[in-house]
Design a protein around this motif. Structure first.
Motif, PDB file in Angstrom:
ATOM      1  N   VAL A   1      16.232 -30.235 -53.280  1.00 49.27           N
ATOM      2  CA  VAL A   1      17.449 -29.497 -53.610  1.00 49.27           C
ATOM      3  C   VAL A   1      18.131 -29.092 -52.311  1.00 49.27           C
ATOM      4  CG1 VAL A   1      18.422 -27.467 -54.739  1.00 49.27           C
ATOM      5  CG2 VAL A   1      16.469 -28.632 -55.762  1.00 49.27           C
ATOM      6  N   THR A   2      19.214 -29.760 -51.983  1.00 45.61           N
ATOM      7  CA  THR A   2      19.934 -29.490 -50.739  1.00 45.61           C
ATOM      8  C   THR A   2      21.326 -28.906 -50.982  1.00 45.61           C
ATOM      9  OG1 THR A   2      20.779 -31.766 -50.713  1.00 45.61           O
ATOM     10  CG2 THR A   2      18.708 -31.350 -49.549  1.00 45.61           C
ATOM     11  N   GLN A   3      21.765 -28.901 -52.242  1.00 47.61           N
ATOM     12  CA  GLN A   3      23.102 -28.422 -52.566  1.00 47.61           C
ATOM     13  C   GLN A   3      23.105 -26.898 -52.752  1.00 47.61           C
ATOM     14  OE1 GLN A   3      21.177 -30.663 -54.185  1.00 47.61           O
ATOM     15  NE2 GLN A   3      22.436 -32.065 -55.422  1.00 47.61           N
ATOM     16  N   PRO A   4      24.290 -26.291 -52.728  1.00 50.17           N
ATOM     17  CA  PRO A   4      24.387 -24.862 -53.028  1.00 50.17           C
ATOM     18  C   PRO A   4      23.850 -24.580 -54.435  1.00 50.17           C
ATOM     19  CG  PRO A   4      26.411 -25.647 -52.013  1.00 50.17           C
ATOM     20  CD  PRO A   4      25.583 -26.865 -52.305  1.00 50.17           C
ATOM     21  N   LEU A   5      23.114 -23.474 -54.560  1.00 49.61           N
ATOM     22  CA  LEU A   5      22.431 -23.170 -55.820  1.00 49.61           C
ATOM     23  C   LEU A   5      22.460 -21.674 -56.078  1.00 49.61           C
ATOM     24  CD1 LEU A   5      20.542 -23.957 -58.219  1.00 49.61           C
ATOM     25  CD2 LEU A   5      18.622 -23.781 -56.606  1.00 49.61           C
ATOM     26  N   LEU A   6      22.780 -21.325 -57.311  1.00 58.44           N
ATOM     27  CA  LEU A   6      22.728 -19.936 -57.762  1.00 58.44           C
ATOM     28  C   LEU A   6      21.579 -19.802 -58.753  1.00 58.44           C
ATOM     29  CD1 LEU A   6      24.014 -17.075 -57.947  1.00 58.44           C
ATOM     30  CD2 LEU A   6      25.468 -17.967 -59.775  1.00 58.44           C
ATOM     31  N   LEU A   7      20.634 -18.892 -58.479  1.00 59.25           N
ATOM     32  CA  LEU A   7      19.472 -18.650 -59.331  1.00 59.25           C
ATOM     33  C   LEU A   7      19.526 -17.219 -59.852  1.00 59.25           C
ATOM     34  CD1 LEU A   7      16.688 -20.158 -57.030  1.00 59.25           C
ATOM     35  CD2 LEU A   7      17.537 -21.195 -59.130  1.00 59.25           C
ATOM     36  N   ALA A   8      19.277 -17.043 -61.158  1.00 60.18           N
ATOM     37  CA  ALA A   8      19.266 -15.699 -61.733  1.00 60.18           C
ATOM     38  C   ALA A   8      18.145 -15.610 -62.769  1.00 60.18           C
ATOM     39  CB  ALA A   8      20.608 -15.372 -62.375  1.00 60.18           C
ATOM     40  N   TYR A   9      17.344 -14.536 -62.696  1.00 66.07           N
ATOM     41  CA  TYR A   9      16.204 -14.366 -63.602  1.00 66.07           C
ATOM     42  C   TYR A   9      16.091 -12.905 -64.025  1.00 66.07           C
ATOM     43  CZ  TYR A   9      14.664 -19.115 -62.725  1.00 66.07           C
ATOM     44  OH  TYR A   9      14.607 -20.494 -62.680  1.00 66.07           O
ATOM     45  N   GLY A  10      15.455 -12.701 -65.188  1.00 61.87           N
ATOM     46  CA  GLY A  10      15.284 -11.367 -65.739  1.00 61.87           C
ATOM     47  C   GLY A  10      13.883 -10.833 -65.519  1.00 61.87           C
ATOM     48  N   GLY A  11      13.800  -9.571 -65.112  1.00 64.36           N
ATOM     49  CA  GLY A  11      12.508  -8.967 -64.816  1.00 64.36           C
ATOM     50  C   GLY A  11      11.632  -8.768 -66.036  1.00 64.36           C
ATOM     51  N   LYS A  12      12.219  -8.742 -67.245  1.00 67.99           N
ATOM     52  CA  LYS A  12      11.448  -8.547 -68.473  1.00 67.99           C
ATOM     53  C   LYS A  12      11.347  -9.822 -69.298  1.00 67.99           C
ATOM     54  CE  LYS A  12      12.514  -3.604 -68.913  1.00 67.99           C
ATOM     55  NZ  LYS A  12      13.100  -2.549 -69.789  1.00 67.99           N
ATOM     56  N   ASP A  13      11.655 -10.957 -68.691  1.00 64.44           N
ATOM     57  CA  ASP A  13      11.613 -12.230 -69.408  1.00 64.44           C
ATOM     58  C   ASP A  13      10.175 -12.580 -69.763  1.00 64.44           C
ATOM     59  OD1 ASP A  13      11.940 -14.807 -70.377  1.00 64.44           O
ATOM     60  OD2 ASP A  13      13.357 -15.394 -68.817  1.00 64.44           O
ATOM     61  N   ARG A  14       9.905 -12.792 -71.059  1.00 64.50           N
ATOM     62  CA  ARG A  14       8.578 -13.188 -71.510  1.00 64.50           C
ATOM     63  C   ARG A  14       8.487 -14.703 -71.734  1.00 64.50           C
ATOM     64  NH1 ARG A  14       5.539  -9.815 -74.809  1.00 64.50           N
ATOM     65  NH2 ARG A  14       5.815 -11.267 -76.553  1.00 64.50           N
ATOM     66  N   THR A  15       9.621 -15.330 -72.000  1.00 67.98           N
ATOM     67  CA  THR A  15       9.621 -16.776 -72.246  1.00 67.98           C
ATOM     68  C   THR A  15       9.477 -17.549 -70.945  1.00 67.98           C
ATOM     69  OG1 THR A  15      11.047 -16.413 -74.172  1.00 67.98           O
ATOM     70  CG2 THR A  15      10.904 -18.659 -73.316  1.00 67.98           C
ATOM     71  N   VAL A  16      10.273 -17.202 -69.957  1.00 70.72           N
ATOM     72  CA  VAL A  16      10.142 -17.754 -68.607  1.00 70.72           C
ATOM     73  C   VAL A  16      10.057 -16.562 -67.656  1.00 70.72           C
ATOM     74  CG1 VAL A  16      11.159 -19.236 -66.835  1.00 70.72           C
ATOM     75  CG2 VAL A  16      11.476 -19.810 -69.246  1.00 70.72           C
ATOM     76  N   PRO A  17       8.868 -16.022 -67.464  1.00 72.20           N
ATOM     77  CA  PRO A  17       8.723 -14.835 -66.616  1.00 72.20           C
ATOM     78  C   PRO A  17       9.321 -15.044 -65.233  1.00 72.20           C
ATOM     79  CG  PRO A  17       6.719 -15.214 -67.849  1.00 72.20           C
ATOM     80  CD  PRO A  17       7.596 -16.405 -68.089  1.00 72.20           C
ATOM     81  N   ILE A  18       9.775 -13.958 -64.656  1.00 69.48           N
ATOM     82  CA  ILE A  18      10.501 -14.029 -63.389  1.00 69.48           C
ATOM     83  C   ILE A  18       9.680 -14.664 -62.277  1.00 69.48           C
ATOM     84  CG2 ILE A  18       9.814 -11.741 -62.563  1.00 69.48           C
ATOM     85  CD1 ILE A  18      12.771 -11.390 -61.637  1.00 69.48           C
ATOM     86  N   GLU A  19       8.348 -14.622 -62.390  1.00 72.68           N
ATOM     87  CA  GLU A  19       7.510 -15.238 -61.362  1.00 72.68           C
ATOM     88  C   GLU A  19       7.755 -16.741 -61.256  1.00 72.68           C
ATOM     89  OE1 GLU A  19       5.719 -13.992 -58.963  1.00 72.68           O
ATOM     90  OE2 GLU A  19       6.402 -12.027 -59.648  1.00 72.68           O
ATOM     91  N   GLN A  20       8.134 -17.378 -62.383  1.00 67.68           N
ATOM     92  CA  GLN A  20       8.504 -18.792 -62.294  1.00 67.68           C
ATOM     93  C   GLN A  20       9.678 -18.973 -61.350  1.00 67.68           C
ATOM     94  OE1 GLN A  20       8.882 -21.821 -65.156  1.00 67.68           O
ATOM     95  NE2 GLN A  20       7.600 -20.827 -66.698  1.00 67.68           N
ATOM     96  N   GLY A  21      10.703 -18.140 -61.512  1.00 68.72           N
ATOM     97  CA  GLY A  21      11.866 -18.227 -60.647  1.00 68.72           C
ATOM     98  C   GLY A  21      11.539 -17.881 -59.210  1.00 68.72           C
ATOM     99  N   ARG A  22      10.719 -16.849 -59.030  1.00 76.90           N
ATOM    100  CA  ARG A  22      10.373 -16.445 -57.666  1.00 76.90           C
ATOM    101  C   ARG A  22       9.607 -17.531 -56.925  1.00 76.90           C
ATOM    102  NH1 ARG A  22       8.472 -10.337 -59.384  1.00 76.90           N
ATOM    103  NH2 ARG A  22      10.538  -9.341 -59.274  1.00 76.90           N
ATOM    104  N   LYS A  23       8.702 -18.201 -57.619  1.00 76.76           N
ATOM    105  CA  LYS A  23       7.937 -19.279 -56.980  1.00 76.76           C
ATOM    106  C   LYS A  23       8.877 -20.392 -56.518  1.00 76.76           C
ATOM    107  CE  LYS A  23       4.030 -20.753 -58.784  1.00 76.76           C
ATOM    108  NZ  LYS A  23       2.998 -20.456 -57.786  1.00 76.76           N
TER     109      LYS A  23
END
Length: 656
Positions: free
Chosen positions: A586-608
């Motif tokens: 992934v070399t292009q500009p990217l915007l990532l947003a995650y929820g701290g209370k997400d149970r379906t895709v917990p935020i740790e997935q995004g943080r990793k």
């Protein structure tokens, strides 16, 4: 269908010559972000069984959705119920004088809403309000309310104030172990009803008797029938839960005929009569659609033994009336409201003078009115988003795209008002992924982007439901592969058609759509200039890990290995289509947003993933909404997020 834009174009022809001489002016400013992502002001209208009253869901002075009532013949609107800090949802008339409803906190995740919506009962005049089922996350729950694992099923249809409810094992994450009860809405007393253990999707006949049910066990679905002759439940059919022969009960007539939706050996789902003696379906469907699965509803006559009409969806919602009188009512309503789809709601148990009309379109969020059949007049009831001007919205069309292997990929294309060629474009990938993503209806995300000058393309890639079993099955084990090819091929189609500027295409999506965004950037870096991923899956293997997902054990055991991939047998493939494993791509500009209370895709997935991608890509913007779950529940979050998206896209694709 005649659109408002068509009427305006005709009316303005006479002014074309004078206007042509006027100097060019700057285009008007688009509506503000908050107009698109504010909470709806009005949420529905429901006609009583006798057609004499209308229940309304409207936003009250404290900001939450409350329940109101008004006479259909005319009169004041009276608020009859509400729950502080919660929105009223799931309203049902159980007879002409009493209603039940649920209430949910607007910030809860979908699974939390499903598990603890509570249940209340109230008379149409606001009297005799009773809390029947408590809310798991509401500390004000009081006796004698039932525990939150008790859910409303339906009316008893016998004129009483009782309802049917189901109760499941509160410790069972897969909702097994349902039991069926009759509940008195005044005393809160429960009476057990004879039914097989583990039943769900129960149909009640016109006499108030549970007649048909499904039961899921160890990946198998069992269709059960309560035989009135033998006075016992017996099995009509059994099949794997993901098999193309799935039978979904739809309704039971007064005379005991059972109708189900099924493929019945065909590619698309139809509506069939089921012979309860043999367990076999009629060879021909009552309703069959070419290239689309039937997932509609039937409108029954007051005798509950005759079908007035059927609602279904192809490229847009449709209603086919079998009743000549209702055909005429529909025609008169459509003549009054030519720019919208107008769905009619009739009284359930009586021939009434009024019907509720719900009107909406791709450019209109929705409004409700009463149509008085005798006088031909319309009485306004409420508007969902009164601040939205349909004439500023983009128009949506349904298109067909050929994928590289020849597969037909349906898609919805929305273009900014008055613009058609060489546009910056956002490919918006739906979540699921095993759902139908696009619909002919107003979509706040799509229309927000369209008013900012972007074409918006929503591909129904293989694996999407609603377009036949072959299209669904073609997506099995194709995450990041053929499913991803369909998304890329859709973008290239828009470029080839001259709609999109090849240098200004961004990919975006949430959940599975977020996963597809990341894989799109990895697999097609020359095609996608940038990406926006919110609450997206970042690694398939993490779906199987309870630390990084709330996916049920039943799904991990029976569904995911078939639809996504087996962790052992398909280990190499799963690694190759993992955004986390390929983050350096992934070399292009990217915007990532995650929820701290997400149970379906917990935020740790995004943080990793964020930790991995930022090592090689400095153009990554990271957003955490600590009080959000899998999707943005709070109005303030929606406004903040889409304000950021607007700024991000303007930087990457150019100003409007």
């Amino acid at each position: 269908m005649l659109r408002m834009s068509t009427l305006l174009a005709t009316a303005c022809l006479a002014w074309a010559a004078p206007l042509a001489s006027i100097a060019a002016v700057s285009p008007p400013e688009p509506p503000p972000v908050k107009d698109f992502f504010a909470s709806p002001r009005f949420a529905g209208a429901f006609l009583s069984p006798d057609g004499k009253n209308v229940a309304l869901l409207l936003r009250g002075p404290e900001g939450n959705i409350v329940l109101a009532n008004m006479p259909a013949a005319g009169g004041p609107v009276r608020v009859i119920a509400g729950v502080r800090g919660m929105d009223v949802v799931g309203v049902h008339w159980i007879n002409d004088r009493r209603l039940v409803y649920s209430a949910v906190r607007p910030d809860l995740e979908d699974d939390e809403r499903a598990r603890s919506p509570g249940l209340h009962a109230v008379n149409l005049d606001g009297s005799k309000h009773v809390l029947l089922v408590g809310h798991a996350l509401n500390t004000q729950t009081r006796d004698p309310a039932l525990p939150p694992n008790t859910h409303f099923l339906g009316s008893t249809h016998d004129g009483s104030d009782d309802v049917y409810v189901v109760r499941y094992n509160v410790f069972d994450e897969d909702f097994k172990g349902y039991r069926l009860f009759r509940l008195n809405t005044h005393t809160v007393n429960l009476t057990a009803v004879d039914a097989p253990n583990g039943v769900s999707n129960v149909l009640i006949d016109a006499g108030g008797v549970p007649r048909v049910a499904t039961r899921r066990e160890a990946g198998q679905v069992h269709l059960m029938y309560n035989d009135p002759a033998a006075r016992t439940w017996r099995e009509l059919a059994a099949y794997p839960g993901n098999a193309p022969t799935t039978l979904t009960p739809r309704f039971v007539t007064r005379s005991g005929e059972v109708y189900v939706s099924s493929r019945n050996g065909r590619n698309t789902v139809g509506l069939y009569r089921l012979d309860t003696r043999t367990g076999k379906l009629d060879p021909e469907p009552m309703v069959g659609l070419k290239n689309f699965d039937f997932d509609g509803t039937l409108v029954l006559a007051p005798d509950h033994d005759r079908v007035l009409g059927v609602r279904y969806e192809t490229s847009e919602p449709m209603t086919a009336w079998a009743d000549e009188g209702m055909q005429q009512v529909q025609q008169r309503v459509d003549a009054l409201l030519p720019s919208t789809i107008n769905e009619l709601q009739v009284a359930a148990d009586a021939v009434a003078d009024a019907v509720v009309v719900h009107s909406y379109s791709d450019t209109e969020p929705g409004f409700w009115q009463l149509y008085h059949i005798g006088s031909g007049k319309l009485t306004p009831l409420g508007t969902s988003m009164p601040q939205i001007n349909p004439l500023q919205m983009g128009e949506t069309s349904f298109v067909h795209i050929k994928a590289r292997d020849g597969r037909d990929v349906p898609a919805y294309l929305t273009l900014p008002r008055g613009e058609r060629k060489n546009l910056p474009m956002v490919v918006l990938v739906h979540g699921g992924p095993w759902v139908r993503g696009g619909h002919f209806a107003w979509n706040p995300q799509v229309q927000f982007l369209a008013t900012r000058g972007y074409a918006v393309l929503q591909p129904e890639f293989r694996g999407s439901e609603g377009y036949g079993y072959d299209h669904f099955m073609a997506g099995w084990k194709q995450w990041g592969r053929a499913m991803q090819d369909d998304v890329a091929d859709a973008a290239r189609w828009a470029i080839d058609q001259g709609v999109a500027d090849a240098k200004r295409v961004c990919i975006a999506g949430a959940s599975y759509g977020g996963y597809a965004t990341l894989m799109g950037l990895i697999r097609d870096p020359a095609l996608f200039r940038c990406g926006v991923d919110w609450v997206g899956v970042t690694d398939i293997n993490l779906i199987y890990d309870e630390r990084f997902t709330s996916t049920s054990q039943d799904a991990k055991t029976y569904t995911l290995p078939v639809l996504v991939g087996d962790q052992d047998k398909d280990a190499a493939m799963l690694k190759s289509v993992s955004p986390l494993e390929n983050a350096a791509g992934v070399t292009q500009p990217l915007l990532l947003a995650y929820g701290g209370k997400d149970r379906t895709v917990p935020i740790e997935q995004g943080r990793k993933f964020h930790a991995a991608v930022k090592r090689t890509n400095p153009q990554v913007e990271w957003i955490e909404y600590e009080d959000e779950g899998h999707g943005w529940r709070y109005e303030r979050t929606r406004i903040d997020f889409w304000t950021r998206v607007e700024a991000f896209l303007a930087r990457q694709l150019g100003p409007r």
